[in-house]
Enzyme design. Structure first.
Site, PDB file in Angstrom:
ATOM      1  N   GLU A 168       0.828  -1.212   0.000  1.00 13.02           N
ATOM      2  CA  GLU A 168       0.000   0.000   0.000  1.00 13.02           C
ATOM      3  C   GLU A 168       0.861   1.260   0.000  1.00 13.02           C
ATOM      4  OE1 GLU A 168      -4.196  -1.190   1.965  1.00 13.02           O
ATOM      5  OE2 GLU A 168      -2.480  -1.380   3.318  1.00 13.02           O
TER       6      GLU A 168
ATOM      7  N   GLU B 177      -4.290  -9.833   3.241  1.00 11.17           N
ATOM      8  CA  GLU B 177      -5.227  -9.598   4.345  1.00 11.17           C
ATOM      9  C   GLU B 177      -6.428 -10.534   4.340  1.00 11.17           C
ATOM     10  OE1 GLU B 177      -2.876  -5.817   4.099  1.00 11.17           O
ATOM     11  OE2 GLU B 177      -3.659  -7.295   2.688  1.00 11.17           O
TER      12      GLU B 177
END
Length: 266
Positions: A120, A140
């Protein structure tokens, strides 16, 4: 300024973020290789300070973000987080970057793993240079979570939507070689050469007029918030000061006089 290290393990009192300036380029290095450059609260605050310093310095045109020890970042420091230490800065997001709006172009120089928040952070940069063997990953979903700091928002904008959906829904890793073919990675280098190549790319950008560079980044980043008519109106508002600047006049004069321009940032 201290020089970023790419090898070795820092002592416990070593800075977790190192910076250096070079030809209008500001290199920011996450310096926690002993934990694969995982981000804890102190590191997030130091990174936020470094990004603010980059934007505030008139002599800096481009930033390069990298990690020490042959790894970009393993994302959140889970041990620190479990102890109540958050690496999210209010208004600026994970590592002081993912929800920030830096005006200065950023290049991610990725070696080794860029996992979770590491991916990210790379997605929050404008350009990505990655070494062969580097791996991006948003795992995730396999832990019952989602990537809330740009994975869901930015990945479908950077690669084909269906491929982004597959990666997000499966949690599969994305090798740098495939990321380059998909257009996520601008340049693929030999192992150990990502930072060098990123700095060379940054220097090429930094040779240009700083007002124009900043306006291009802003115009591109704000484009998706408007339809075509609104986008052109917004673009015109952003670029008008650039077209009437002293740098614009200097660029024309330098071209006519067959010399290198002397930018003033005005």
């Amino acid at each position: 300024m201290t020089n970023p290290s790419t090898t070795g393990v820092p002592t416990t009192d070593a800075p977790t973020v190192l910076t250096r300036e070079h030809d209008g380029v500001f290199v920011i290095t996450i310096n926690r290789p002993q934990v694969r450059n995982a981000i804890d609260g102190a590191t997030a605050r130091a990174l936020a300070e470094a990004f603010d310093q980059l934007d505030a310095h008139d002599g800096l045109t481009v930033g390069v973000l990298t990690g020490a020890g042959g790894v970009f970042s393993a994302g959140m420091d889970l041990k620190a987080y479990a102890a109540g230490d958050t690496p999210v800065i209010p208004g600026q997001g994970f590592a002081g970057l993912t929800r920030a709006r830096p005006r200065t172009p950023l290049i991610a120089a990725v070696e080794g793993w860029a996992i979770g928040g590491g991916t990210e952070m790379a997605l929050a940069c404008d350009l990505i240079v990655a070494a062969q063997g580097a791996t991006f990953g948003l795992f995730e979903v396999s832990h019952g979570l989602v990537p809330p700091e740009g994975g869901i928002v930015r990945l479908p904008e950077r690669i084909p939507r269906n491929i982004a959906m597959e990666l997000l829904l499966t949690g599969d890793p994305l090798p740098a070689e495939r990321a380059e073919k998909l257009g996520l990675v601008n340049h693929l280098t030999a192992p150990g050469e990502a930072l060098q190549h990123a700095v060379e790319l940054a220097i090429r950008i930094a040779r240009n007029a700083p007002l124009a560079v900043a306006a291009i980044k802003r115009g591109v980043n704000e484009r998706t918030a408007f339809d075509d008519h609104g986008a052109f109106s917004q673009q015109d508002r952003i670029v008008a000061p650039v077209l009437t600047s002293r740098d614009a006049q200097e660029g024309a004069r330098a071209f006519a006089e067959k010399r290198a321009p002397q930018w003033q940032g005005r």
